[in-house]
Design a protein around this motif. Structure first.
Motif, PDB file in Angstrom:
ATOM      1  N   ALA A 130       0.825  -1.213   0.000  1.00 26.08           N
ATOM      2  CA  ALA A 130       0.000   0.000   0.000  1.00 26.08           C
ATOM      3  C   ALA A 130       0.856   1.259   0.000  1.00 26.08           C
ATOM      4  O   ALA A 130       0.564   2.226  -0.724  1.00 26.08           O
ATOM      5  CB  ALA A 130      -0.924  -0.011   1.225  1.00 26.08           C
ATOM      6  N   LEU A 131       1.921   1.248   0.797  1.00 26.22           N
ATOM      7  CA  LEU A 131       2.780   2.436   0.847  1.00 26.22           C
ATOM      8  C   LEU A 131       3.527   2.632  -0.464  1.00 26.22           C
ATOM      9  O   LEU A 131       3.698   3.764  -0.941  1.00 26.22           O
ATOM     10  CB  LEU A 131       3.773   2.331   2.007  1.00 26.22           C
ATOM     11  CG  LEU A 131       4.622   3.582   2.230  1.00 26.22           C
ATOM     12  CD1 LEU A 131       3.731   4.788   2.575  1.00 26.22           C
ATOM     13  CD2 LEU A 131       5.645   3.363   3.346  1.00 26.22           C
ATOM     14  N   ALA A 132       3.967   1.517  -1.064  1.00 24.10           N
ATOM     15  CA  ALA A 132       4.645   1.619  -2.364  1.00 24.10           C
ATOM     16  C   ALA A 132       3.687   2.181  -3.405  1.00 24.10           C
ATOM     17  O   ALA A 132       4.066   3.014  -4.248  1.00 24.10           O
ATOM     18  CB  ALA A 132       5.164   0.244  -2.796  1.00 24.10           C
ATOM     19  N   GLY A 133       2.422   1.747  -3.349  1.00 25.56           N
ATOM     20  CA  GLY A 133       1.424   2.280  -4.278  1.00 25.56           C
ATOM     21  C   GLY A 133       1.184   3.760  -4.055  1.00 25.56           C
ATOM     22  O   GLY A 133       1.025   4.534  -5.007  1.00 25.56           O
ATOM     23  N   SER A 134       1.154   4.164  -2.785  1.00 28.59           N
ATOM     24  CA  SER A 134       0.963   5.576  -2.466  1.00 28.59           C
ATOM     25  C   SER A 134       2.092   6.419  -3.034  1.00 28.59           C
ATOM     26  O   SER A 134       1.861   7.488  -3.628  1.00 28.59           O
ATOM     27  CB  SER A 134       0.889   5.750  -0.947  1.00 28.59           C
ATOM     28  OG  SER A 134       0.861   7.122  -0.592  1.00 28.59           O
ATOM     29  N   GLN A 135       3.315   5.932  -2.867  1.00 24.85           N
ATOM     30  CA  GLN A 135       4.467   6.666  -3.369  1.00 24.85           C
ATOM     31  C   GLN A 135       4.454   6.751  -4.892  1.00 24.85           C
ATOM     32  O   GLN A 135       4.788   7.786  -5.478  1.00 24.85           O
ATOM     33  CB  GLN A 135       5.758   5.996  -2.892  1.00 24.85           C
ATOM     34  CG  GLN A 135       7.048   6.585  -3.452  1.00 24.85           C
ATOM     35  CD  GLN A 135       7.229   8.063  -3.118  1.00 24.85           C
ATOM     36  OE1 GLN A 135       6.561   8.588  -2.224  1.00 24.85           O
ATOM     37  NE2 GLN A 135       8.118   8.721  -3.844  1.00 24.85           N
ATOM     38  N   LEU A 137       1.820   6.787  -6.833  1.00 22.92           N
ATOM     39  CA  LEU A 137       0.806   7.775  -7.222  1.00 22.92           C
ATOM     40  C   LEU A 137       1.290   9.205  -6.964  1.00 22.92           C
ATOM     41  O   LEU A 137       1.063  10.106  -7.789  1.00 22.92           O
ATOM     42  CB  LEU A 137      -0.490   7.523  -6.458  1.00 22.92           C
ATOM     43  CG  LEU A 137      -1.250   6.247  -6.829  1.00 22.92           C
ATOM     44  CD1 LEU A 137      -2.441   6.042  -5.892  1.00 22.92           C
ATOM     45  CD2 LEU A 137      -1.725   6.308  -8.281  1.00 22.92           C
ATOM     46  N   ASN A 138       1.933   9.409  -5.829  1.00 23.03           N
ATOM     47  CA  ASN A 138       2.428  10.757  -5.515  1.00 23.03           C
ATOM     48  C   ASN A 138       3.500  11.205  -6.493  1.00 23.03           C
ATOM     49  O   ASN A 138       3.585  12.389  -6.844  1.00 23.03           O
ATOM     50  CB  ASN A 138       2.997  10.788  -4.085  1.00 23.03           C
ATOM     51  CG  ASN A 138       1.906  10.894  -3.043  1.00 23.03           C
ATOM     52  OD1 ASN A 138       0.861  11.495  -3.285  1.00 23.03           O
ATOM     53  ND2 ASN A 138       2.130  10.311  -1.869  1.00 23.03           N
ATOM     54  N   THR A 139       4.319  10.261  -6.915  1.00 28.57           N
ATOM     55  CA  THR A 139       5.396  10.596  -7.858  1.00 28.57           C
ATOM     56  C   THR A 139       4.835  11.065  -9.206  1.00 28.57           C
ATOM     57  O   THR A 139       5.380  11.968  -9.854  1.00 28.57           O
ATOM     58  CB  THR A 139       6.318   9.385  -8.074  1.00 28.57           C
ATOM     59  OG1 THR A 139       6.880   8.983  -6.827  1.00 28.57           O
ATOM     60  CG2 THR A 139       7.447   9.709  -9.043  1.00 28.57           C
ATOM     61  N   SER A 140       3.731  10.438  -9.617  1.00 27.12           N
ATOM     62  CA  SER A 140       3.142  10.785 -10.924  1.00 27.12           C
ATOM     63  C   SER A 140       2.071  11.872 -10.827  1.00 27.12           C
ATOM     64  O   SER A 140       1.539  12.322 -11.842  1.00 27.12           O
ATOM     65  CB  SER A 140       2.528   9.532 -11.569  1.00 27.12           C
ATOM     66  OG  SER A 140       1.496   9.010 -10.736  1.00 27.12           O
TER      67      SER A 140
END
Length: 310
Positions: A130-135, A137-140
């Motif tokens: 979940a945290l990797a997914g959050s990061q 999304l934030n990056t893009s």
């Protein structure tokens, strides 16, 4: 030479009862034994109950021993690197919140080589994903404000890490308060009962072997017949006393194993540990759910507003 002869006599004396028991056992298995001393019905009932208790312990331990393995619920279809397991979710979130560049954000996911790998549980794996997914999304994300899905995933990651830690705490409680006691009952208490029952069986075989010997010696007369020698009669009585004594001792051991409240206490502790974990997980997710619901409502309102405006 005398020492050798003495050793031979001692060895023969200790081996002879074993040989007699073995011979009697083989005869019984082959159906060649004329008489077999019957065990009391109450004793046989105790044996059945002890066997049932042993089976219960073995069956439950086959399953619950998984609590000794940290990764018993860890998905075997995923592959996480050492870097993925290097930092806790809380540490990563803190580093991400202070990152001022993409490189610093990426460094939050990279642990120093000496760091202890994070737990491999299902909840911890969900948290890391979940945290990797959050990061990602934030990056893009290039729009104003925060990406609501990224925000929700980050909060979900923190919550799942707490659930994972609660599960590890549960496992420790179960190891200490259930598995230890359950294993002790199986390997110690029930083993004592097994040895006591084996002693009864040996005493019975010795008694029946002695009776068979007396019958052969008295040329077919009943071992209780008056034609028996005093020596043989005394030997039978001694074997009978030994058999009765071993039986009474085994009855006491088996009753102690069956009457002890320890197994039920262990089960209560197992349930208490599971209840505490599920209660903690419920509390954690109950705190998270309205927060994520709020993000979802805001996003849906924004979506409808933009759609109507278009």
């Amino acid at each position: 030479m005398e020492k050798v002869q003495a050793f031979g006599k001692n060895f023969t004396a200790s081996f002879s009862p074993f040989a007699a028991r073995t011979q009697q056992y083989v005869k019984e298995q082959l159906g060649q034994a004329d008489d077999k001393t019957e065990l009391p019905p109450d004793y046989i009932e105790l044996e059945k109950r002890v066997d049932a208790l042993k089976l219960v312990h073995q069956k439950l331990l086959q399953v619950t021993s998984s609590y000794n393995n940290e990764s018993y619920d860890y998905p075997n279809n995923i592959r996480e690197s050492f870097n993925d397991l290097g930092r806790t979710i809380s540490e990563k979130v803190h580093l991400l919140s202070t990152a001022t560049s993409p490189s610093e954000a990426q460094a939050a996911f990279t642990a120093p080589p000496s760091a202890k790998p994070q737990p491999k549980t299902f909840s911890h794996a969900i948290a890391r994903a979940a945290l990797a997914g959050s990061q990602t999304l934030n990056t893009s994300h290039t729009g104003a404000g925060e990406d609501p899905l990224a925000t929700a995933l980050e909060k979900y990651a923190l919550a799942e890490e707490r659930v994972g830690e609660a599960r590890l705490s549960q496992d420790t409680q179960i190891q200490q308060r259930f598995l230890a006691g359950w294993t002790t009952t199986l390997n110690t208490n029930l083993q004592f009962a097994t040895r006591a029952r084996r002693a009864v069986e040996n005493a019975r075989l010795s008694l029946d072997a002695t009776k068979a010997k007396a019958k052969n010696t008295s040329r077919g007369f009943n071992p209780d017949d008056e034609h028996l020698s005093e020596e043989m009669r005394a030997e039978i009585e001694r074997k009978e006393d030994e058999f009765v004594g071993q039986t009474e001792e085994a009855v006491g051991v088996m009753k102690n194993v069956l009457d002890t409240p320890e197994p039920l206490r262990n089960i209560a502790d197992l349930i208490a540990a599971q209840l505490e974990f599920h209660k903690k997980a419920y509390e954690i997710l109950s705190e998270l759910a309205p927060v994520v619901d709020g993000l979802q409502v805001e996003q849906e309102a924004s979506y409808r507003k933009n759609r109507d405006g278009a």
